[in-house]
Design an enzyme around this catalytic site. Sequence first.
Site, short mmCIF file in Angstrom:
data_model
loop_
_atom_site.label_atom_id
_atom_site.label_comp_id
_atom_site.label_asym_id
_atom_site.label_seq_id
_atom_site.Cartn_x
_atom_site.Cartn_y
_atom_site.Cartn_z
N LYS A 76 -0.49 26.89 7.40
CA LYS A 76 0.55 27.03 8.43
C LYS A 76 0.54 25.77 9.31
CE LYS A 76 1.93 30.45 11.98
NZ LYS A 76 1.53 31.72 12.61
N SER A 151 5.14 35.10 12.69
CA SER A 151 5.54 33.72 12.72
C SER A 151 5.13 32.93 11.47
CB SER A 151 4.98 33.03 13.95
OG SER A 151 3.59 33.10 13.96
N SER A 175 1.44 38.07 13.32
CA SER A 175 2.08 36.96 12.61
C SER A 175 1.57 36.66 11.22
CB SER A 175 1.98 35.69 13.47
OG SER A 175 2.83 35.81 14.58
#
Lengths: 503, 109, 478
Positions: A76, A151, A175
């Site tokens: 990420k 997210s 997330s």
Amino acid sequence: MSEDASAIAAAVRSGEASASEVLERHLSAIEQHDGELHAFLTVLADSAREEAREIDRRVAAGEDPGPLAGVPVALKDNLCTRGVPTTCASRILEGWCPPYDATVVRRLRAAGAVVVGKTNLDEFAMGSSTENSAFGPTRNPHDPGRVPGGSSGGSAAAVAAGLVPVALGSDTGGSIRQPAALCGVVGMKPTYGTVSRYGLVAFASSLDQIGPFASSVADAVALFEAIGGHDPCDSTSLERPASMSLGRLGDGVVGLRVGVVAELLDGVDPAVAKRVREAAEVLAAAGASVEECSIPEVAYALPAYYLLAPAEASSNLARYDGVRYGLRVDASSAEAMNGATRAKGFGPEVKRRIMLGTYALSAGYYDAYYGQAQKVRTLIIEAFKRAYENADVLLGATTPTTAFEIGSKVDDPLAMYLSDVCTVPSNLSGDPAITVPFGTDDLGLPVGVQVLAPALQETTMFQAATVVEDAAPPVPTPRIGADATDGGERAAGGERAAGGRGR
Amino acid sequence: MAGDEDISGAGARLTREDAAYVARLARIDLTDEELDLYAGQLAAVLEHAAQVAALATAGVEPPAHPLPLRNVLRDDEVRPSLDREEVLGQAPAVEDGRFSVPPILGEVP
Amino acid sequence: MSTEGWEIVIGLEVHCELQTATKLFCGCRNAFGDEPNTNICPVCLGLPGSLPVLNVKAVEIAMSIGTALNCEVRPSLFHRKNYFYPDMPKDYQVSQYDEPINVQGWLELPEGERVGIERAHMEEDTGKTSHIGGGGRIHDADHALVDYNRAGVPLVEIVSAPDMRSAAQARRYVEELRAILVAVGASDGRMEEGSLRVDANVSVRRAGTYELGTRCEIKNLNSLRSLGRAIEHEADRQVSLLESGERVLQQTRHWDEESARTVALRSKEEAFDYRYFPEPDLVPLAPDPGWQAEVAARIPAMPAERRKKLVDLLGVGAPNDAQADQISTVVTLGLDRLVVAATGAGVEIGLALARSANEAAADPERAREVDPSAYAALLRMEQDGKLSATQAKAVLADLLQNGGHPADIARRKGFEALGADTVAAAVAQVIAAHPAEWERFRQGEDKLQGLFTGEVMKATKGKADGKVVAAELRRLRA
């Protein structure tokens, strides 16, 4: 359709497969599909090839290449990677290259994994759909008109589409778990403190945790083992709990006490609730004793979260001021530069949360908002402890709905925040939780079932998750993604060897 | 801004002036339109968040920390610093080995 | 401007940079004067993703300071103090707020008064800003440059109660506090280098009243002299205002050395909202009693104790001003152990104090390194008449520079004290050479003694003992 990380590692370690070939397959899948998917912000083809070559060299020289040898992994884009852009999907950090690696990145490399690229996210990890990325949304591989969740949408989608076998994300309010559920993959948030946060760009410090995405519980465990453990660079880091060896995943759940949490089914889509109940039955059939339970305080988790997380975020994001790195909007004074830089560099959701957090901490409001939310957090922690007096693991939905359409919630922040209602309680309690794909809804969209466990009891959690996974109905082949080598649906549970996916 | 108070319904009272004050404190320049938009959205979220007021918390201590850890310390030993060029290379403006900023108008708050 | 009829109320906030090898939350060097931005890392630069880890030595020094100031050392938390300024890497400062490590202590001044210490807490220092262009004046600057070498350096902030009543007392407080901080090993005490920074909170009230007046905080006090002058000026300013019927605004004021006045920066009527909340990246600090005891045991004797010891050695009850000065100098410079060693070797306390407060104090760094028994032996030689005062001072200078033993040094320099006959002969010669002056001296012009002593010293190349010369002159005069 993902390849199995454990199988890749075994094959590379034994010399059966070359890390370079494994990598090329994945790079070409990325090239083929990511244009549409937009899971990646940066693809590191050259450096990944170097890393893969090095793994192959080590194997050839008889050196130990590590437990994840040759496994392509995506990170990420809020995880610091030295010399490589780490944008947090924000204009304010566009082009910024950190001068250091996050601890988890160092550990992954030490384990022999090959870092393939940085994935898309909601800006600064604030969001539940990846629509808040400054660089455009990622699409759900099962339906490109829908969100992958957030997210960590990019990491979830990359694994679901088979572009990489495993990826790392971060989970502050759900997330990792929420996008994992919406994309039909496994996603896990570990016990707070078991994975170092050093190098994770902070959103809400007392809630953030890094965790794995994978297509199997076993792979998630392998990744967790590689990245977890005490880190002297993180004061909130714990000693590694008793090892979760893969061999124990197949221990089963006979005698395990499972509590199905009413509040984690309340208000949830009937199609989703149905799957949770089916999972409960699977556990019962496997010998667990399953009961309904209620944790009323859970209903206060979301409001408390939406005070605590933005408050910490408002402080963590103050440093983006145009002085030392990142975007700078020139102005006649340092103060004006600061205000203008942040106005231009932050997207609306980030601004909203900073404002919310600043308000919750401000003089005159601290006690009523932040202070009260902290106390509610204590009550939630205690409530879970009480619940675990009568249960070894808890079960519930991961998300209230399946993947929603892109654009359908962006104008209603509160509606978007409600996506986190089932995941947020574990962030407040600090306890671990994992989502396992378990069938679909009537539209064929994946549903995730959530297993929760007490702090440091990941072993029990993984055991229950494995049982659920083994009995799970097949997840459909996503519309965007690498063609499955066996050309179709995933193997149903019974055909899988314990602890891994037989192929 | 008002003093300590009962927050149920507080969100509905969030004015553009309140939003402007918060934006100044948060150091983000916002247009009037943005202020109005955020004031409204924040009000909605705050109403939802104000539910925390409903739980009785008399005598409850905030969790000093989610973890039972205390006294995490490190030895007073020098470790390598970063290469200055690598760091300054990422800076928007540099002069004489230092970070350059436009003139600072105010004093340290 | 007189402040008669008014009482000045002063509280001081002293920031002390701790003498650790590394910064508070990272392993970067804690050093003054290095090339800008060479002692930085992700943590002290506040880079995204960085996390703080607390320096154990900084905690021990903070505990030592608290113990030396008679504070309660307790479990504590770190808090974030949120505000923007370019020298703040994270745009929040990690500090301590309502649960600091040391509370409720006191400091005893040399004259015996006690000043309360409200708290002594830990926090990190900021970077350094230089304002460029505009002749160095902040307000006309063209731009600013920031060096983060100092960012993250450990500080202890010591906040006194508003117990001081005069500028002189405030100065004595800082001197005594500095001596304590140096003694504890916390600081090098250099106000000019900024390792010790003082802000003064000053208010006034009508004599005999008890309510505190509105106070102003005075910053930019770079020396004890500035401190004293600023307090007096500020008190005058406030009395002036109040006597003309106006009120004192609560403000932060900047001391301008050149114009010798305080200038308003901003009004604290609207206090800045720092939005303190507990630092989530650190865990609570709770030093156990064992650790506290260890730290307390390592604290050396404090200046007050050491002064008392010398006063006791003097044996006069209360020392006169000159003696008190000598005692203060010697303790402040850390030379009291030399005095104690000397008196232990039989040297008379007056001589020991004099040599230590004057000759040894001229080079305190070396004097602190000198072997106390060699020092004591030297003073014995002088006391026993084996060396004249002048010779003793020369041997001391050599001893400080090069070490060794005074007897060897004296031999090497060819010093032997002159016999009484030789001195008498030299005196006689000088008298014969200055008959007119001798007559005037005999008639009572005492100050001519200096002339004769000087001439005798010249003639004997400093080897005559001044006391012997004086005795001989007295004898001949009578």
